[in-house]
Write an enzyme that holds these catalytic residues in place. Structure first.
Site, short mmCIF file in Angstrom:
data_model
loop_
_atom_site.label_atom_id
_atom_site.label_comp_id
_atom_site.label_asym_id
_atom_site.label_seq_id
_atom_site.Cartn_x
_atom_site.Cartn_y
_atom_site.Cartn_z
N SER A 260 0.78 -1.25 0.00
CA SER A 260 0.00 0.00 0.00
C SER A 260 0.81 1.30 0.00
O SER A 260 0.33 2.30 -0.52
CB SER A 260 -0.95 0.02 1.20
OG SER A 260 -0.21 0.03 2.40
N ALA A 261 1.98 1.31 0.61
CA ALA A 261 2.72 2.58 0.75
C ALA A 261 3.12 3.13 -0.63
O ALA A 261 3.44 2.33 -1.53
CB ALA A 261 3.96 2.37 1.61
N PRO A 262 3.07 4.46 -0.80
CA PRO A 262 2.78 5.50 0.19
C PRO A 262 1.30 5.82 0.37
O PRO A 262 0.96 6.71 1.14
CB PRO A 262 3.53 6.71 -0.38
CG PRO A 262 3.46 6.53 -1.85
CD PRO A 262 3.56 5.03 -2.07
N CYS A 381 4.42 -0.43 -12.27
CA CYS A 381 4.85 0.80 -12.94
C CYS A 381 6.06 0.49 -13.83
O CYS A 381 7.02 1.25 -13.90
CB CYS A 381 5.16 1.91 -11.95
SG CYS A 381 6.43 1.50 -10.72
#
Length: 443
Positions: A260-262, A381
């Site tokens: 989950s971060a950020p 990404c």
């Protein structure tokens, strides 16, 4: 101006020699010194430009350094790199000014001998501005030099996409990224946020593809704007904005975000659920969960829980509990080079092979957390097909209880709808390179 140029060299030295992150070092440095906005802009341009075009600059320098780039003090080398970048790529800086500043920095912070070397190399280069430094008949060499990418990376893209799309990818990865913000529907409407930003003097446009996006063309640091501080908007790339809506979440759902971060995608899920149900945020690094908490607090979100967890290790307590699971897995990051240009030089083939094993472990575990009828979204990404389409093909073979549900984000020249139902987003001015697949558990 010397101070500005010296700061550029210092930052480039930290990034290229000490493996620091360009965005973090640049932000910390600019916050430390009281530069005017025009100086901040120039420093940012020189730092990112030098790192972006390091491959090309080093090819040039190899012709003028007797011992090559590896036989020279790294600080002197980075003085030369920043100067060559200014001469070759920045029209607004006179060549003599770039040379003189570089010579003075070398003399003041290294030695007279270093300044003489810098002066000689740069003067030599200026006498040969029309010289070719690659074989014009070799397509790979031309692409490597003109777009400043290592040969292994260019060859990988050509193998996966062909020459025409590879050149689009390389051009897109060198674009100066647009700043985009996502409107938080919990606190305001799109039209209200758009009007407010205009009143604050920002030059803005509607998003390129996401209905929640606003493009900031020009204006002061958006994170200092009242709308940001009040949680009405948050900074996020448009590619990343497409991920949470792909989950098709509904109010009252239980959703897991395993990496989950950020917190950009995590908080977006909460906004789409109208802050209802529960979003369970996990990350392998407990300290990074504080970033998710800070984002949620600013955005006025209350339905997120936070737990440290290694997503590669199966958690029995999560079996069959989730209506939807997001796995935005660790990846090579080759799609975000326009924002972190040092990625060009830090990634290696072996490292990518290792990360694919991690990605598949996370996929395997996540598949067991989704209820029958639930949704699993896989995103990265990167634009490396081995981490993307190949992983989806592997997953569908190993887990026949899942099928791909096709996604549609509109017709844009940089969005590719793959044969296996996944979506590849090629990098351009508006979007990072990205990959998204929606999987439905059918039994």
């Amino acid at each position: 101006m010397e101070k500005s140029r010296k700061v550029c060299v210092d930052i480039v030295e930290q990034v290229l020699t000490k493996n620091a992150y360009s965005n973090i070092v640049l932000r910390n440095t600019l916050n430390k010194f009281k530069f005017e906005d025009k100086d901040k802009s120039l420093i940012t341009e020189i730092v990112y430009g030098t790192i972006k075009y390091k491959y090309t600059i080093d090819v040039i320098l190899e012709h003028y350094l007797k011992k090559g780039t590896k036989g020279i003090d790294t600080y002197v080398l980075n003085i030369l790199r920043t100067a060559i970048y200014q001469i070759r790529y920045l029209d607004k800086i006179p060549n003599f000014a770039a040379v003189n500043e570089a010579v003075e920095i070398a003399k003041k912070y290294k030695s007279v001998g270093a300044s003489q070397l810098v002066n000689g190399v740069l003067r030599n280069y200026l006498r040969n501005l029309d010289k070719y430094y690659y074989n014009k008949e070799n397509v790979v060499e031309a692409l490597c030099f003109n777009y400043s990418f290592d040969k292994w990376l260019v060859n990988m893209f050509i193998d996966q996409y062909g020459i025409t799309i590879t050149e689009k990818i390389l051009k897109g990865l060198n674009e100066k990224p647009a700043v985009t913000v996502r409107v938080n529907n919990l606190k305001t409407t799109y039209d209200e946020a758009f009007s407010a930003l205009e009143k604050y003097g920002y030059d803005i446009d509607e998003g390129y593809v996401s209905p929640e996006a606003i493009i900031i063309n020009k204006g002061k640091n958006i994170e200092e704007n009242p709308l940001f501080k009040e949680g009405k908007i948050t900074v996020q790339d448009e590619s990343a904005m497409l991920v949470a809506p792909s989950l098709d979440v509904k109010e009252g759902f239980e959703v897991l975000d395993l990496c989950s971060a950020p917190g950009g995608k995590t908080t977006h899920i909460s906004e789409l659920m109208n802050d209802s149900g529960v979003v369970r945020a996990f990350d392998i690094h407990e300290n990074k969960l504080s970033l998710v908490k800070a984002n949620a607090r600013r955005l006025g979100i209350n339905n997120i829980t936070y737990d440290q967890m290694d997503a590669t290790i199966f958690n029995k307590s999560l079996e069959n509990v989730a209506d939807a699971v997001l796995i935005d897995v660790p990846c090579s990051g080759l799609g975000i080079i326009r924002k972190k240009p040092e990625i060009k030089y830090t990634k290696q083939v072996k490292g990518i092979k290792d990360i694919i094993r991690v990605q598949r472990e996370i996929m395997k575990n996540a598949s067991k957390y989704v209820k029958v009828g639930g949704t699993l979204v896989y995103s990265t990404c990167t634009i490396n097909k081995k981490e993307n389409e190949n992983n989806i093909n592997w997953f569908l073979k190993e887990f026949p209880q899942y099928s791909v549900e096709k996604l549609y984000y509109g017709e844009r020249e940089n969005i590719i709808y793959n044969d296996n139902g996944s979506v590849t987003i090629l990098p351009n001015k508006y979007m990072d390179g990205f990959f998204i697949t929606k999987l439905k558990r059918i039994r």
